[in-house]
Design an enzyme around this catalytic site. Structure first.
Site: not given
Ligand code: F6R
Length: 241
Positions: A67, A136, A138, A143
Protein backbone atom coordinates in the site's frame (compact mmCIF):
# COMPACT_ATOMS: atom_id res chain seq x y z
CA UNK A 1 -2.94 -21.38 10.18
CA UNK A 2 0.14 -21.79 12.33
CA UNK A 3 0.59 -19.50 15.32
CA UNK A 4 4.13 -19.11 16.52
CA UNK A 5 4.49 -17.45 19.92
CA UNK A 6 7.58 -15.40 20.66
CA UNK A 7 8.72 -13.73 23.87
CA UNK A 8 8.97 -10.25 22.47
CA UNK A 9 9.30 -8.03 19.38
CA UNK A 10 12.96 -8.93 18.81
CA UNK A 11 12.25 -12.67 18.78
CA UNK A 12 9.24 -12.11 16.53
CA UNK A 13 11.37 -10.16 14.08
CA UNK A 14 14.14 -12.77 14.04
CA UNK A 15 11.65 -15.57 13.41
CA UNK A 16 10.01 -13.70 10.51
CA UNK A 17 13.41 -12.83 9.06
CA UNK A 18 14.35 -16.51 9.26
CA UNK A 19 11.37 -17.49 7.14
CA UNK A 20 11.99 -14.73 4.58
CA UNK A 21 15.65 -15.61 4.40
CA UNK A 22 14.76 -19.29 3.80
CA UNK A 23 12.44 -18.16 1.01
CA UNK A 24 15.13 -16.03 -0.65
CA UNK A 25 17.70 -18.81 -0.29
CA UNK A 26 15.42 -21.48 -1.74
CA UNK A 27 14.13 -19.29 -4.57
CA UNK A 28 16.61 -16.46 -5.29
CA UNK A 29 14.30 -14.89 -7.90
CA UNK A 30 11.25 -14.95 -5.64
CA UNK A 31 8.63 -12.21 -5.36
CA UNK A 32 8.26 -10.80 -1.86
CA UNK A 33 5.09 -8.96 -0.87
CA UNK A 34 6.15 -6.36 1.68
CA UNK A 35 4.55 -4.20 4.35
CA UNK A 36 5.55 -1.02 6.14
CA UNK A 37 4.90 0.19 9.70
CA UNK A 38 6.44 -0.68 13.04
CA UNK A 39 5.66 -4.40 12.90
CA UNK A 40 8.07 -5.42 10.07
CA UNK A 41 10.79 -2.90 10.91
CA UNK A 42 12.77 -5.31 13.11
CA UNK A 43 12.42 -8.02 10.46
CA UNK A 44 14.01 -5.72 7.88
CA UNK A 45 16.80 -4.81 10.32
CA UNK A 46 17.55 -8.49 10.88
CA UNK A 47 17.56 -9.23 7.14
CA UNK A 48 19.92 -6.28 6.53
CA UNK A 49 22.22 -7.63 9.22
CA UNK A 50 22.35 -11.10 7.64
CA UNK A 51 22.85 -9.53 4.20
CA UNK A 52 25.81 -7.53 5.50
CA UNK A 53 27.30 -10.68 6.99
CA UNK A 54 27.14 -12.26 3.51
CA UNK A 55 24.40 -14.75 4.34
CA UNK A 56 21.77 -13.37 1.97
CA UNK A 57 21.62 -12.24 -1.64
CA UNK A 58 18.68 -10.16 -2.88
CA UNK A 59 20.08 -9.54 -6.39
CA UNK A 60 17.33 -11.48 -8.16
CA UNK A 61 14.46 -10.73 -5.79
CA UNK A 62 11.45 -8.64 -6.85
CA UNK A 63 9.09 -7.00 -4.40
CA UNK A 64 5.61 -5.53 -4.39
CA UNK A 65 4.38 -3.45 -1.51
CA UNK A 66 0.90 -3.63 -0.13
CA UNK A 67 0.00 0.00 0.00
CA UNK A 68 0.79 3.70 -0.18
CA UNK A 69 -0.81 6.87 1.12
CA UNK A 70 -2.69 8.76 -1.56
CA UNK A 71 -1.20 12.18 -2.22
CA UNK A 72 2.30 11.51 -0.88
CA UNK A 73 5.24 11.60 -3.28
CA UNK A 74 7.94 8.91 -3.10
CA UNK A 75 10.26 11.51 -1.57
CA UNK A 76 7.85 12.40 1.24
CA UNK A 77 9.33 11.16 4.49
CA UNK A 78 6.10 9.44 5.49
CA UNK A 79 5.46 7.81 2.14
CA UNK A 80 5.75 4.07 2.10
CA UNK A 81 8.22 4.21 -0.82
CA UNK A 82 10.48 6.38 1.35
CA UNK A 83 10.01 3.96 4.26
CA UNK A 84 10.98 0.97 2.13
CA UNK A 85 14.03 2.69 0.64
CA UNK A 86 15.40 4.00 3.90
CA UNK A 87 14.55 1.01 6.09
CA UNK A 88 15.33 -1.82 3.71
CA UNK A 89 16.12 -1.40 0.01
CA UNK A 90 18.98 1.12 0.44
CA UNK A 91 20.82 -1.37 2.66
CA UNK A 92 20.64 -4.54 0.56
CA UNK A 93 21.55 -5.47 -3.01
CA UNK A 94 17.99 -5.60 -4.37
CA UNK A 95 17.57 -4.11 -7.85
CA UNK A 96 15.40 -1.07 -7.05
CA UNK A 97 13.85 -1.14 -10.51
CA UNK A 98 12.24 -4.41 -9.46
CA UNK A 99 10.77 -3.03 -6.24
CA UNK A 100 7.21 -1.81 -6.63
CA UNK A 101 5.17 0.39 -4.30
CA UNK A 102 1.78 1.83 -5.33
CA UNK A 103 2.08 5.34 -6.74
CA UNK A 104 0.49 7.73 -4.26
CA UNK A 105 0.44 10.45 -6.90
CA UNK A 106 -1.29 8.44 -9.65
CA UNK A 107 -3.77 10.77 -11.35
CA UNK A 108 -5.85 8.03 -12.96
CA UNK A 109 -6.39 5.89 -9.89
CA UNK A 110 -8.63 3.29 -11.53
CA UNK A 111 -6.07 2.67 -14.27
CA UNK A 112 -3.22 2.59 -11.79
CA UNK A 113 -5.00 -0.03 -9.68
CA UNK A 114 -5.67 -2.26 -12.70
CA UNK A 115 -2.04 -1.92 -13.77
CA UNK A 116 -0.84 -2.87 -10.27
CA UNK A 117 -2.97 -6.03 -10.35
CA UNK A 118 -1.53 -6.85 -13.78
CA UNK A 119 2.00 -6.21 -12.56
CA UNK A 120 1.58 -8.72 -9.72
CA UNK A 121 0.28 -11.26 -12.22
CA UNK A 122 3.11 -10.60 -14.65
CA UNK A 123 5.64 -11.10 -11.88
CA UNK A 124 4.15 -14.56 -11.46
CA UNK A 125 2.35 -13.79 -8.19
CA UNK A 126 3.71 -13.25 -4.72
CA UNK A 127 5.72 -16.11 -3.22
CA UNK A 128 5.74 -14.78 0.31
CA UNK A 129 3.57 -11.97 1.62
CA UNK A 130 4.63 -10.24 4.83
CA UNK A 131 1.76 -8.58 6.70
CA UNK A 132 1.24 -6.46 9.79
CA UNK A 133 -2.16 -6.24 11.47
CA UNK A 134 -4.08 -3.04 12.15
CA UNK A 135 -5.69 -2.51 15.55
CA UNK A 136 -9.04 -2.65 13.76
CA UNK A 137 -8.10 -5.93 12.08
CA UNK A 138 -7.05 -4.40 8.76
CA UNK A 139 -4.49 -6.04 6.48
CA UNK A 140 -2.82 -3.81 3.93
CA UNK A 141 -5.21 -0.88 4.08
CA UNK A 142 -8.27 -3.08 3.68
CA UNK A 143 -10.34 -1.42 6.35
CA UNK A 144 -13.39 -2.97 8.09
CA UNK A 145 -16.19 -2.89 5.55
CA UNK A 146 -19.34 -4.68 4.38
CA UNK A 147 -17.50 -6.44 1.56
CA UNK A 148 -14.05 -7.85 0.91
CA UNK A 149 -12.51 -5.66 -1.82
CA UNK A 150 -10.79 -8.08 -4.15
CA UNK A 151 -8.30 -6.06 -6.16
CA UNK A 152 -6.01 -3.06 -5.73
CA UNK A 153 -8.17 -0.06 -4.90
CA UNK A 154 -8.33 3.36 -3.31
CA UNK A 155 -9.66 3.36 0.23
CA UNK A 156 -10.85 5.96 2.73
CA UNK A 157 -8.89 5.41 5.91
CA UNK A 158 -10.98 4.96 9.05
CA UNK A 159 -10.66 7.35 12.00
CA UNK A 160 -9.07 4.51 13.99
CA UNK A 161 -6.30 4.04 11.39
CA UNK A 162 -5.76 7.78 11.04
CA UNK A 163 -5.48 7.98 14.82
CA UNK A 164 -3.11 4.98 15.02
CA UNK A 165 -0.83 6.39 12.31
CA UNK A 166 -0.67 9.95 13.57
CA UNK A 167 2.43 8.92 15.55
CA UNK A 168 4.40 9.08 12.30
CA UNK A 169 3.20 12.62 11.42
CA UNK A 170 3.41 16.04 13.07
CA UNK A 171 -0.31 15.97 13.81
CA UNK A 172 -3.44 13.94 13.10
CA UNK A 173 -4.46 16.52 10.46
CA UNK A 174 -1.34 15.66 8.45
CA UNK A 175 -2.26 11.97 8.09
CA UNK A 176 -3.57 11.37 4.53
CA UNK A 177 -7.23 10.40 4.42
CA UNK A 178 -6.90 7.92 1.58
CA UNK A 179 -4.56 5.17 0.49
CA UNK A 180 -4.04 2.79 -2.39
CA UNK A 181 -3.94 -0.82 -1.28
CA UNK A 182 -3.78 -4.32 -2.66
CA UNK A 183 -7.12 -6.02 -2.22
CA UNK A 184 -7.98 -9.16 -0.30
CA UNK A 185 -7.73 -11.32 -3.42
CA UNK A 186 -4.24 -10.01 -4.15
CA UNK A 187 -3.19 -10.89 -0.60
CA UNK A 188 -4.92 -14.28 -0.56
CA UNK A 189 -3.28 -15.27 -3.86
CA UNK A 190 0.17 -15.16 -2.22
CA UNK A 191 1.59 -18.66 -1.94
CA UNK A 192 2.69 -18.13 1.64
CA UNK A 193 1.69 -15.46 4.17
CA UNK A 194 3.62 -14.41 7.26
CA UNK A 195 1.92 -12.04 9.70
CA UNK A 196 3.94 -10.25 12.37
CA UNK A 197 2.00 -8.97 15.37
CA UNK A 198 3.40 -7.36 18.48
CA UNK A 199 2.00 -5.60 21.52
CA UNK A 200 -1.06 -5.67 23.69
CA UNK A 201 -2.86 -3.07 21.58
CA UNK A 202 -3.15 -5.72 18.84
CA UNK A 203 -4.38 -8.51 21.14
CA UNK A 204 -8.10 -7.99 20.58
CA UNK A 205 -7.71 -7.74 16.80
CA UNK A 206 -5.50 -10.83 16.71
CA UNK A 207 -8.04 -12.83 18.70
CA UNK A 208 -10.78 -11.85 16.23
CA UNK A 209 -8.56 -12.66 13.24
CA UNK A 210 -7.67 -16.11 14.52
CA UNK A 211 -10.83 -17.28 16.23
CA UNK A 212 -13.63 -14.90 15.31
CA UNK A 213 -16.05 -15.25 12.41
CA UNK A 214 -14.70 -14.64 8.91
CA UNK A 215 -16.09 -11.22 8.09
CA UNK A 216 -15.04 -8.14 6.12
CA UNK A 217 -15.63 -6.23 9.37
CA UNK A 218 -12.39 -7.88 10.51
CA UNK A 219 -10.51 -8.05 7.20
CA UNK A 220 -7.65 -10.17 8.59
CA UNK A 221 -10.14 -12.92 9.51
CA UNK A 222 -10.11 -13.97 5.85
CA UNK A 223 -6.64 -15.37 6.47
CA UNK A 224 -8.33 -18.34 8.17
CA UNK A 225 -9.13 -19.52 4.63
CA UNK A 226 -5.55 -19.39 3.34
CA UNK A 227 -3.73 -22.74 3.23
CA UNK A 228 -0.31 -21.45 4.30
CA UNK A 229 -0.39 -18.69 6.90
CA UNK A 230 2.03 -18.30 9.76
CA UNK A 231 1.23 -15.77 12.43
CA UNK A 232 4.28 -14.79 14.43
CA UNK A 233 3.10 -12.94 17.51
CA UNK A 234 4.65 -11.98 20.80
CA UNK A 235 3.22 -12.82 24.20
CA UNK A 236 1.57 -9.43 24.55
CA UNK A 237 -0.24 -9.74 21.22
CA UNK A 238 -1.41 -13.23 22.18
CA UNK A 239 -2.49 -12.17 25.67
CA UNK A 240 -6.23 -12.34 24.89
CA UNK A 241 -6.11 -15.86 23.50
C1 F6R B 1 1.45 -1.26 6.13
C2 F6R B 1 0.17 -1.96 6.22
C3 F6R B 1 -0.65 -1.93 7.45
C4 F6R B 1 0.15 -2.16 8.73
C5 F6R B 1 -0.76 -2.08 9.95
C6 F6R B 1 0.01 -2.25 11.23
O1 F6R B 1 2.03 -1.43 4.88
O2 F6R B 1 -0.22 -2.56 5.27
O3 F6R B 1 -1.66 -2.91 7.36
O4 F6R B 1 0.75 -3.41 8.65
O5 F6R B 1 -1.41 -0.85 9.97
O6 F6R B 1 0.88 -1.15 11.37
P1 F6R B 1 2.01 -1.15 12.49
O7 F6R B 1 2.92 -2.26 12.15
O8 F6R B 1 2.69 0.18 12.34
O9 F6R B 1 1.33 -1.34 13.78
Amino acid sequence: MIIYKTKNYTDMSRKAANIISAQVTMKPDCVLGLATGSSPLGTYEQLIDWYKKGDLDFAKVSSVNLDEYRGLSPEHEQSYRYFMNTNFFDHINIDKSRTFVPDGLASDVAKFCKDYDRLIEELGGVDLQLLGLGRNGHIGFNEPSYVFERDTHCVDLTPSTIHANKRFFNSEEDVPRQALTMGIKNIMMAKKIVVVVSGEDKAEALKEVVSGPITPMVPGSVLQLHPDVMIIADEAALSKM
